[in-house]
Scaffold this active site. Structure first.
Site, PDB file in Angstrom:
ATOM      1  CE1 TYR A 293     -28.521  46.097  10.701  1.00 54.23           C
ATOM      2  CE2 TYR A 293     -30.858  45.513  11.029  1.00 54.23           C
ATOM      3  CZ  TYR A 293     -29.625  45.382  10.407  1.00 54.23           C
ATOM      4  OH  TYR A 293     -29.481  44.234   9.687  1.00 54.23           O
TER       5      TYR A 293
ATOM      6  CE  LYS B 225       1.059  42.666  21.224  1.00 56.55           C
ATOM      7  NZ  LYS B 225       2.289  42.320  21.542  1.00 56.55           N
TER       8      LYS B 225
ATOM      9  CD  GLU C 157       1.850  39.460  19.491  1.00 48.55           C
ATOM     10  OE1 GLU C 157       2.497  39.285  20.409  1.00 48.55           O
ATOM     11  OE2 GLU C 157       1.691  40.325  18.708  1.00 48.55           O
TER      12      GLU C 157
ATOM     13  CG  ASP D  24       5.892  37.940  18.296  1.00 49.28           C
ATOM     14  OD1 ASP D  24       5.780  38.121  19.320  1.00 49.28           O
ATOM     15  OD2 ASP D  24       5.116  37.292  17.691  1.00 49.28           O
TER      16      ASP D  24
ATOM     17  N   GLY E  71      15.568  33.741  16.299  1.00 47.66           N
ATOM     18  CA  GLY E  71      14.315  33.685  16.032  1.00 47.66           C
ATOM     19  C   GLY E  71      13.605  35.315  15.655  1.00 47.66           C
ATOM     20  CB  ALA E  72      10.473  36.260  14.250  1.00 46.46           C
TER      21      ALA E  72
END
Length: 454
Positions: free
Chosen positions: A54, A109, A151, A177, A211-212
């Site tokens: 830091y 995930k 997602e 997806d 769907g996707a």
């Protein structure tokens, strides 16, 4: 005896086993209160280290990055960190449950990214469903992350969000997806076709659900050689085709679905799921969770030795044993507790490992094809093992190497690494993640006993 020749108790035992993961999950989530945390990767021995990590020492790398922005990859976590971004509008098979309820999935995930890919990951739930706000938010986050995993976004906005971000972002943006599910489905399908003596160009495939995930599956499978005209896509109102005036009227909203109406169903077949399955060699279903969405008699009406991918989560559209009894030669689901799990977890950790290691600007369909080929070649396929499992962790370095090299060949990489360099880097990173988790478990920092502090 039941009608399939089994004792009723056996069927009950199967159902109990299938339901047990959900029961255990609630208990274990409460025990650990989250699946990931932030830990240090640099030493802190005394006050002198604070002055390095830091102020005042940190000013030096800050100014170096200011003079050469690419150094952010060398001096910060950006080189190895992905954001998992969702609005919770289409979570698993649960629908629009919102950002808070979707957070356990995104944490999961991140767990998989770290354990299977050696990739650091942060779940980010957005309290907006506006696609423009989501796009803007992701673009604003780019300085911090090396990649973005979209997602559980509802359609049709998920298509526009992904395509817009792929055009505008300077880091790879991936919708798991769509691209992840499509990649692993393609890999499983290629091995299943080979095992049943079929070629992808001649296969008649029924896609149940539009769907996707299934739109992306169709695009990738067609891109790999399947004939769209011989294939069928089914939505909640029936088979897609030029006869679907309801979609034509909303073609500017459902661009991808209207495109499939023109590409598929050359013979103009109408009806629903049973009509689409009649005579089909394979069914790829990502539809409403079942069982009962697909009936055994519809499987029996498919071509001999059909391939059945019933991949709805959390429950497949038909139980695997029902599909087998109806004549299916190969059955796959999205679940890890049945043979042949077709799950994007097999590919996204390795794909992002490779993309991050070459600092790719995007993830192309060709990179997905390379990943699918690596998955296909990583298992000695049989009817119950068309894909490797997530326990076969050495698969992920092979996927990473294939994807990274393809990115270099296509000119979308900032770094040029050889296949061996990519494989060795991925192997080392993934091995480290697994060993780190094991070490923390052995030392008691990750509790295994009920009631132990996480």
């Amino acid at each position: 005896m039941s009608k399939d020749g089994e004792r009723p108790e056996a069927a009950d035992e199967r159902l109990a086993r299938a339901n047990k993961p959900a029961e255990d999950s609630v208990r274990m989530h409460a025990q650990y209160r989250g699946k990931i945390e932030t830990v240090l990767k640099c030493p802190v021995r005394d006050m002198r280290d604070f002055s390095i990590w830091y102020s005042p020492g940190v000013a030096a790398p800050c100014m170096a990055i200011h003079d050469d922005p690419e150094l952010v990859y060398d001096y910060t976590w950006k080189w190895n960190t992905v954001a998992v971004v969702s609005d919770g509008s289409r979570v698993l098979g649960l629908g629009d449950i919102g950002p808070k309820a979707g957070l356990p999935v995104m944490e999961g995930k991140s767990l998989l990214y770290k354990y299977l890919g050696g990739v650091d990951s942060v779940p980010i739930m957005l309290d907006t469903k506006d696609p423009d706000e989501i796009i803007r938010t992701v673009l604003l986050m780019q300085p911090t992350f090396g990649g973005i995993n979209l997602e559980d976004l509802s359609q049709p906005k998920c298509f526009r969000i992904l395509e817009t971000l792929r055009r505008q972002a300077e880091i790879p943006v991936w919708h798991d997806d769509q691209q992840g599910t499509a990649t692993v489905t393609l890999a499983g399908l290629m091995n299943a076709l080979k095992l049943t003596g079929r070629s992808i160009g001649d296969a008649r495939i029924a896609f149940i659900g539009s769907g996707a995930a299934n739109v992306a599956c169709a695009r990738l499978i067609f891109g790999r050689g399947a004939d769209p005209g011989r294939c069928f896509v089914v939505d909640s109102r029936g088979i897609l085709g030029r006869h679907r005036e309801d979609i034509e009227r909303r073609r500017h909203e459902f661009v991808e679905k209207w495109s499939l109406c023109g590409l598929t169903n050359e013979e103009g077949r109408e009806g629903g799921i049973p009509e689409a399955l009649r005579g089909a060699d394979a069914v790829i279903s990502l539809a409403a969770p079942g069982p009962g969405t697909i009936l055994p008699e519809w499987i029996s009406a498919m071509a001999p030795d059909p391939i059945v991918f019933a991949c709805a989560n959390p429950t497949p559209e038909i139980w695997p044993w029902e599909a087998k009894d109806a004549g299916a030669a190969i059955v796959a689901t999205g679940r890890s507790d049945f043979p042949n799990q077709v799950n994007n977890s097999l590919c996204f950790p390795g794909i992002f490992r490779g993309a991050l290691d070459v600092r790719a600007r995007t993830i192309t369909d060709e990179m997905c094809f390379a990943a699918a080929d690596a998955l296909c070649g990583s298992v000695k396929a049989d009817a119950d093992h068309i894909l490797p499992s997530m326990e076969d962790w050495e698969v992920f370095p092979r996927v990473a190497a294939a994807v990274g090299r393809k990115a270099v060949e296509q000119g979308v990489a900032r770094r040029d690494l050889s296949s061996q360099e990519l494989h060795d880097t991925a192997y080392r990173m993934i091995h480290r993640s697994r060993e780190l988790t094991g070490m923390m478990m052995r030392a008691g920092f990750i509790g295994e006993e009920e009631g132990q502090d996480a």
